[in-house]
Design a protein around this motif. Structure first.
Motif, mmCIF file in Angstrom:
data_model
loop_
_atom_site.group_PDB
_atom_site.id
_atom_site.type_symbol
_atom_site.label_atom_id
_atom_site.label_comp_id
_atom_site.label_asym_id
_atom_site.label_seq_id
_atom_site.Cartn_x
_atom_site.Cartn_y
_atom_site.Cartn_z
ATOM 1 N N LEU A 335 0.835 -1.198 0.000
ATOM 2 C CA LEU A 335 0.000 0.000 0.000
ATOM 3 C C LEU A 335 0.873 1.253 0.000
ATOM 4 N N ALA A 336 0.419 2.272 -0.725
ATOM 5 C CA ALA A 336 1.071 3.578 -0.704
ATOM 6 C C ALA A 336 0.396 4.435 0.355
ATOM 7 N N SER A 337 1.031 5.551 0.712
ATOM 8 C CA SER A 337 0.446 6.468 1.675
ATOM 9 C C SER A 337 -0.886 6.985 1.136
ATOM 10 N N GLY A 338 -1.934 6.886 1.950
ATOM 11 C CA GLY A 338 -3.251 7.339 1.526
ATOM 12 C C GLY A 338 -4.104 6.247 0.899
ATOM 13 N N ASP A 339 -3.515 5.066 0.640
ATOM 14 C CA ASP A 339 -4.285 3.958 0.076
ATOM 15 C C ASP A 339 -5.153 3.297 1.140
ATOM 16 N N TYR A 340 -6.190 2.603 0.679
ATOM 17 C CA TYR A 340 -7.026 1.780 1.528
ATOM 18 C C TYR A 340 -6.730 0.296 1.245
ATOM 19 N N ILE A 341 -7.297 -0.566 2.087
ATOM 20 C CA ILE A 341 -7.068 -2.002 1.911
ATOM 21 C C ILE A 341 -7.453 -2.435 0.498
ATOM 22 N N GLY A 342 -8.559 -1.887 0.001
ATOM 23 C CA GLY A 342 -9.041 -2.278 -1.322
ATOM 24 C C GLY A 342 -8.135 -1.888 -2.459
ATOM 25 N N ASP A 343 -7.151 -1.004 -2.219
ATOM 26 C CA ASP A 343 -6.221 -0.594 -3.270
ATOM 27 C C ASP A 343 -5.075 -1.579 -3.460
ATOM 28 N N SER A 344 -4.928 -2.504 -2.532
ATOM 29 C CA SER A 344 -3.809 -3.448 -2.610
ATOM 30 C C SER A 344 -4.017 -4.452 -3.737
ATOM 31 N N LYS A 345 -2.908 -4.856 -4.370
ATOM 32 C CA LYS A 345 -2.923 -5.875 -5.414
ATOM 33 C C LYS A 345 -2.329 -7.196 -4.924
ATOM 34 N N ALA A 346 -2.174 -7.316 -3.601
ATOM 35 C CA ALA A 346 -1.659 -8.564 -3.026
ATOM 36 C C ALA A 346 -2.281 -8.721 -1.638
ATOM 37 N N LEU A 402 7.117 -5.312 -4.833
ATOM 38 C CA LEU A 402 5.952 -4.444 -4.937
ATOM 39 C C LEU A 402 6.417 -2.993 -4.965
ATOM 40 N N ASP A 403 5.566 -2.123 -5.501
ATOM 41 C CA ASP A 403 5.949 -0.711 -5.649
ATOM 42 C C ASP A 403 5.998 0.012 -4.314
ATOM 43 N N PHE A 404 5.174 -0.402 -3.341
ATOM 44 C CA PHE A 404 5.093 0.308 -2.061
ATOM 45 C C PHE A 404 5.198 -0.693 -0.915
ATOM 46 N N ASN A 405 5.363 -0.175 0.324
ATOM 47 C CA ASN A 405 5.764 -1.031 1.445
ATOM 48 C C ASN A 405 4.746 -1.144 2.578
ATOM 49 N N ILE A 406 3.761 -0.269 2.645
ATOM 50 C CA ILE A 406 2.855 -0.253 3.795
ATOM 51 C C ILE A 406 1.990 -1.511 3.819
ATOM 52 N N LEU A 407 1.764 -2.058 5.035
ATOM 53 C CA LEU A 407 0.868 -3.186 5.242
ATOM 54 C C LEU A 407 -0.443 -2.680 5.834
ATOM 55 N N GLY A 408 -1.522 -3.420 5.564
ATOM 56 C CA GLY A 408 -2.814 -3.112 6.166
ATOM 57 C C GLY A 408 -3.506 -4.386 6.588
ATOM 58 N N THR A 409 -4.282 -4.325 7.683
ATOM 59 C CA THR A 409 -5.083 -5.464 8.122
ATOM 60 C C THR A 409 -6.521 -5.016 8.313
ATOM 61 N N ASN A 410 -7.443 -5.917 8.040
ATOM 62 C CA ASN A 410 -8.863 -5.658 8.215
ATOM 63 C C ASN A 410 -9.482 -6.885 8.872
ATOM 64 N N VAL A 411 -10.227 -6.666 9.963
ATOM 65 C CA VAL A 411 -10.803 -7.780 10.699
ATOM 66 C C VAL A 411 -12.230 -7.422 11.079
ATOM 67 N N TRP A 412 -13.131 -8.415 11.034
ATOM 68 C CA TRP A 412 -14.479 -8.196 11.559
ATOM 69 C C TRP A 412 -14.983 -9.468 12.234
ATOM 70 N N ASP A 413 -16.027 -9.246 13.054
ATOM 71 C CA ASP A 413 -16.601 -10.366 13.803
ATOM 72 C C ASP A 413 -17.941 -10.777 13.195
ATOM 73 N N THR A 414 -18.636 -11.673 13.876
ATOM 74 C CA THR A 414 -19.902 -12.185 13.348
ATOM 75 C C THR A 414 -20.985 -11.122 13.302
ATOM 76 N N LYS A 415 -20.807 -10.023 14.032
ATOM 77 C CA LYS A 415 -21.758 -8.910 14.006
ATOM 78 C C LYS A 415 -21.370 -7.854 12.975
ATOM 79 N N ARG A 416 -20.347 -8.159 12.181
ATOM 80 C CA ARG A 416 -19.830 -7.232 11.152
ATOM 81 C C ARG A 416 -19.242 -5.954 11.747
#
Length: 608
Positions: A335-346, A402-416
């Motif tokens: 991820l690049a600075s300002g990107d969201y999880i959905g912008d990642s290609k891996a 990859l072009d950029f280095n930032i990592l991102g994580t996204n987690v949710w539970d059964t209640k979304r």
């Protein structure tokens, strides 16, 4: 009349001999303009800069439009959030000229986005305090710098709310805010906002109506908030609009709503909860480099890995309903600075159904990930706590950088109830790609070429010609055609070897001339190869020129006076030339030019 002409000729001979032979520095070179100063325009010490801020500087020249040759803009951390990188932007004349100066001063604007696009300028870190420096290195000018410049591109959000009385609700923000107004908030449950007070990151809402027992209204924030500090450079960070459900501050813990009206809205966490309490220690580890995860953004030292080598990412996730309530987790790379999880290609996705079936999926359009395995188990969230977390261990290998280095994580539970975290500097992947090179079609002069990528911005076609990716398209590199070499003897000026032939003939002619007359070239000994001196410091050439002219004028007057007293000529009477000195000097310069041209013509005739 005869006397006057004789006097003029005598004066000409005397001055010509003295100026040409004895005054080699009489004529001064023409002065040229140069870039002289660089100044800051829009940044002051202790300013605050947002993500769309700019650096504006002005270049001034002393005579007219000029270009400097080289310069840089740098951001160096002096405080705040950790950032070990020296961010350096290299000025260029390509596109928008970063080095142009004018007599009145030319203001040049570089946005943060433009600076971060430079290969030597990594993304700035929010919360870091920098010293910003603009420096022109050729010509060498004094650098200008501003200190205490804080970079902030994080938008505030509501994180929790709690009723504190029958007419008051306290809303907690992720950071300090300013300019909160009653009209920015709306309430449900038949309540309306009478007024508000703000204290750093805490807003107290006073209602017009009295809330009944156990009433937990939903507070909605409009998108009209700003951060706690006024932004001096760039736009203010507007708060993210959203909802938060207030609960009884005595009987229940405050929870955040996802807009569905749920009664359990606390999202899973890898570090701290809504109230800032740390629940998990060492919530993230990459290749055995653990760190405590913060609420939103976690500064993580850069970890370098190699293509084709196995890596291990480990996570601890806490949910208030227990580890079994966590139903989704995703890890995003590049991820690049300002990107969201959905912008990642891996992206690696882990999901668990209500009946406990786990599945692994990849979002990997460029085939970067390989040998992915995910293991889950339960364990303690920290050494000092008996709370249990879901442990996720992800084994994976990279096939390409990859072009950029930032990592991102996204987690949710059964209640979304979901939460995202970002880690910078992240992971840098080194090595050559294991994937076959990408192929493209390129067009040049109406012809279609088949291109094979050799680098991120370079390719080669089926004929071996190179291409470059510039301005969003592939462009064929220019190759200068070599002149075809003639095989016949030199017989005219268009022959490919004429230049070499001419040089040989010139050298032979000079040797023959010296055999006939060994002193014939002595008078041309001053026609040496040109040379130059590099002036390291800017100088006022007009002032030097004026000084030289004054000195030469004094020498000429002195020589004329001495000549009239000491020289005698047969059959001629020496009278003083009463013409103004500038006229005399102008006449002598003209005669000197005639003599110089004649000498040049003679030398040219010898060479030819």
């Amino acid at each position: 009349m005869v006397m006057s002409k004789t006097l003029s000729r005598i004066t000409f001979v005397v001055l010509t001999a003295l100026l040409v032979g004895g005054l080699p520095n009489f004529m001064a070179q023409e002065a040229h303009a140069a870039v002289t100063t660089v100044t800051f325009t829009n940044i002051a010490n202790d300013n605050r800069m947002s993500g769309d801020g700019t650096v504006v500087y002005t270049l001034t020249s002393n005579l007219g439009n000029e270009n400097a040759v080289a310069g840089t803009i740098t951001f160096v951390r002096t405080g705040g959030t950790a950032d070990a990188t020296t961010h350096t932007y290299t000025m260029t004349v390509a596109g928008e000229n970063d080095l142009a100066a004018t007599l009145a001063g030319n203001a040049i604007t570089k946005s943060v986005t433009e600076l971060q696009a430079d290969a030597g300028f990594a993304d700035l870190v929010s919360g870091t305090i920098y010293t910003v420096t603009v420096e022109i290195t050729n010509p060498v000018l004094a650098a200008v710098a501003k200190t205490g410049v804080t970079f902030d591109n994080v938008k505030p959000t509501m994180v929790s709310a709690s009723t504190t009385s029958s007419t008051t609700i306290e809303v907690t923000f992720s950071e300090d805010i300013l300019d909160a107004e009653a009209g920015d908030f709306t309430l449900d449950s038949g309540l309306t906002v009478a007024s508000i007070t703000e204290n750093n990151g805490l807003v107290t809402i006073i209602t017009n109506e009295v809330m009944g027992e156990d009433v937990t209204p939903t507070i909605t924030l409009g998108a009209d908030f700003v951060t706690d500090f006024t932004v001096n450079v760039g736009s203010e960070n507007i708060a993210i609009a959203g909802n938060v459900v207030a609960t009884d501050g005595v009987a229940n813990a405050a929870v955040v709503s996802n807009g569905s009206g749920c009664d359990n809205c606390e999202a899973p966490t890898l570090g701290i909860d809504d109230n800032g309490k740390r629940l998990v220690d060492n919530g993230f580890s990459y290749n055995e480099n653990p760190i405590d995860v913060e609420r939103f953004f976690t500064p993580y030292p850069l970890v370098t890995v190699s293509v084709g080598k196995q890596n291990v990412a480990e996570f601890k996730i806490y949910d208030d309903k227990g580890p079994d309530s966590i139903s989704h987790f995703e890890l995003a790379f590049g991820l690049a600075s300002g990107d969201y999880i959905g912008d990642s290609k891996a992206v690696i996705n882990w999901d668990k159904t209500f009946d406990g079936i786990e599945t692994i999926t990849l979002d990997d359009p460029e085939n970067v990930l390989d040998d992915v395995s995910v293991f889950t188990f339960e364990g303690y969230c920290s050494d000092d706590s008996q709370q249990e977390c879901l442990m996720i261990k992800i084994l994976h290998t990279f096939r390409a950088p990859l072009d950029f280095n930032i990592l991102g994580t996204n987690v949710w539970d059964t209640k979304r109830n979901a939460w995202q975290n970002y880690y910078n500097h992240g992971i840098e992947i080194e090595g050559d790609s294991l994937n076959p090179p990408k192929e493209y079609d390129g067009i040049s002069k109406g012809h279609i070429y088949h291109l094979i990528e050799t680098g991120k911005t370079t390719a080669v076609d089926e004929f071996g010609d190179t291409w470059s990716f510039q301005y969003g398209k592939w462009m064929k590199d220019y190759v200068q055609n070599e002149r075809v070499q003639d095989t016949s003897s030199v017989f005219n000026r268009v022959h490919s070897n004429f230049v070499d032939y001419k040089e040989i003939q010139v050298n032979e002619a000079i040797e023959r001339l010296l055999e006939i007359c060994s002193t014939c070239l002595t008078s041309y000994a001053d026609f040496n190869d040109s040379f130059n001196y590099e002036i390291l410091e800017p100088v006022d050439r007009l002032e030097i020129l004026s000084s030289l002219m004054t000195q030469e004028e004094r020498k000429a007057i002195k020589i004329l006076d001495e000549a009239q007293v000491t020289m005698t000529y047969p059959k001629a009477e020496i009278d003083r030339d009463d013409r103004p000195l500038p006229i005399i000097l102008a006449e002598e310069r003209h005669m000197k030019k005639i003599l110089t041209d004649e000498r040049a013509r003679l030398k040219q005739s010898i060479v030819q």
